[in-house]
Design a protein around this motif. Structure first.
Motif, PDB file in Angstrom:
ATOM      1  N   GLU A   1      -5.239  -0.190  -9.710  1.00  0.00           N
ATOM      2  CA  GLU A   1      -4.720  -1.084  -8.670  1.00  0.00           C
ATOM      3  C   GLU A   1      -5.267  -0.768  -7.279  1.00  0.00           C
ATOM      4  OE1 GLU A   1      -0.518  -1.712  -6.471  1.00  0.00           O
ATOM      5  OE2 GLU A   1      -0.354  -1.171  -8.588  1.00  0.00           O
TER       6      GLU A   1
ATOM      7  N   ILE B   1      -1.878   2.388 -12.154  1.00  0.00           N
ATOM      8  CA  ILE B   1      -1.806   2.670 -10.717  1.00  0.00           C
ATOM      9  C   ILE B   1      -3.207   2.901 -10.146  1.00  0.00           C
ATOM     10  CG2 ILE B   1      -1.026   4.392  -9.031  1.00  0.00           C
ATOM     11  CD1 ILE B   1       1.518   4.702 -10.830  1.00  0.00           C
TER      12      ILE B   1
ATOM     13  N   THR C   1       0.838  -1.202   0.000  1.00  0.00           N
ATOM     14  CA  THR C   1       0.000   0.000   0.000  1.00  0.00           C
ATOM     15  C   THR C   1       0.872   1.250   0.000  1.00  0.00           C
ATOM     16  OG1 THR C   1      -1.805  -1.132   1.139  1.00  0.00           O
ATOM     17  CG2 THR C   1      -1.790   1.271   1.255  1.00  0.00           C
TER      18      THR C   1
ATOM     19  N   HIS D   1      -5.786  -2.472  -2.543  1.00  0.00           N
ATOM     20  CA  HIS D   1      -5.276  -1.942  -1.277  1.00  0.00           C
ATOM     21  C   HIS D   1      -6.369  -1.439  -0.341  1.00  0.00           C
ATOM     22  CE1 HIS D   1      -1.312  -2.261  -3.061  1.00  0.00           C
ATOM     23  NE2 HIS D   1      -1.763  -1.606  -4.119  1.00  0.00           N
TER      24      HIS D   1
ATOM     25  N   TRP E   1       2.199   1.752  -3.364  1.00  0.00           N
ATOM     26  CA  TRP E   1       1.162   2.309  -4.240  1.00  0.00           C
ATOM     27  C   TRP E   1       1.061   3.825  -4.057  1.00  0.00           C
ATOM     28  CZ3 TRP E   1      -3.140   5.280  -3.754  1.00  0.00           C
ATOM     29  CH2 TRP E   1      -3.940   5.390  -4.899  1.00  0.00           C
TER      30      TRP E   1
END
Length: 295
Positions: free
Chosen positions: A127, A124, A73, A131, A76
């Motif tokens: 994604e 990104i 996370t 998370h 990210w």
């Protein structure tokens, strides 16, 4: 100019004191920097474009989000920050802007992007559901998409006269450009129930956007930036920039203390916010904002 700098220093010092913050220069986490570069390379992100902004992503995650225990996370958040910062610096004019105009439509239609930075951002943003659960992931996605739109808004309005009849416009613009909802929701562990913190979300947005506005104002002022939030507020309300800065400090301090009061009975959320806020300030001391010149 010395008087202006003195006023800026006084406002920033007052802000720090009232929020219990102490200026201290924190070095960049070189180990984390190396890891983030390796991850970005592994993902095929355009390193030639984003490498100059890697330190920004590393600084914000290692400081403001260092309390999060989930490493993927944090990675990210880092890469999201890096790519968004790159876009803000390099894709707001010229031929690159064409790709920004097409981004949201291509994202919605799952179409490929013709620019590698846009391609990286697309992946990104998609994604985020890995998370954070819905609806938090939804809010983060829309915040990211609104950021892209804010770059277009800035372009479309760059010659627009700021009207005193629309004093709330600077806040509207800033809500889009600061990506504050994404950064606010990311403060809290994904396992923490939404109801533990969501009622102070607007105050969190104020703190995230305006702490940055306060602490970046010196850098922007010496660079002659007249399109920043404080300049827009001053123009829309007929204030000097110094008066606008003082008012913004007051508003931000109040929001910070409101958050603390609300979260105090909720220890996990409270601890996450306190760690974030202290780290968010440290992030602003790491060179980009030139605070060492006036502190």
């Amino acid at each position: 100019m010395p008087e202006v700098l003195g006023s800026i220093r006084q406002s920033i010092t007052g802000f720090l004191q009232r929020c219990g913050l102490q200026y201290k220069n924190v070095p960049l986490d070189e180990t984390w920097y190396s890891e983030c570069c390796q991850e970005a390379t592994k993902r095929g992100h355009p390193m030639d474009a984003i490498l100059p902004y890697m330190s920004v992503g590393v600084a914000i995650t290692s400081n403001a989000y260092g309390h999060l225990t989930d490493r993927p996370t944090k990675m990210w958040i880092c890469l999201f920050t890096v790519v968004c910062t790159c876009m803000d610096d390099t894709m707001t004019s010229g031929t690159d802007l064409v790709h920004v105009y097409r981004f949201n439509e291509r994202f919605a239609n799952c179409q490929p992007h013709e620019h590698p930075v846009m391609h990286a951002l697309d992946g990104i943003i998609r994604e985020v559901a890995c998370h954070y659960p819905a609806p938090v992931s939804n809010f983060i996605v829309t915040s990211g998409l609104n950021y892209v739109s804010s770059l277009l808004l800035d372009h479309e309005t760059k010659d627009m006269r700021i009207s005193p009849q629309a004093p709330s416009y600077p806040d509207y613009s800033r809500m889009l450009s600061g990506i504050p909802y994404a950064y606010a929701y990311c403060i809290f562990p994904s396992t923490l129930p939404l109801q533990e913190y969501v009622q102070c979300m607007l105050d969190l947005v104020i703190v995230i956007n305006h702490t940055n506005d306060i602490l970046s104002y010196y850098k922007e002022e010496i660079q002659g930036d007249s399109a920043n939030y404080l300049s827009l507020v001053a123009a829309s309300r007929g204030l000097t920039k110094q008066s606008a800065l003082r008012e913004l400090v007051e508003k931000t301090v109040q929001a910070h203390h409101s958050i603390l009061e609300f979260l105090r009975p909720r220890p996990e959320a409270y601890d996450a916010y306190v760690a974030f806020f202290n780290g968010y300030f440290k992030f602003h001391t790491q060179g980009r904002y030139k605070l060492e010149e006036i502190m």
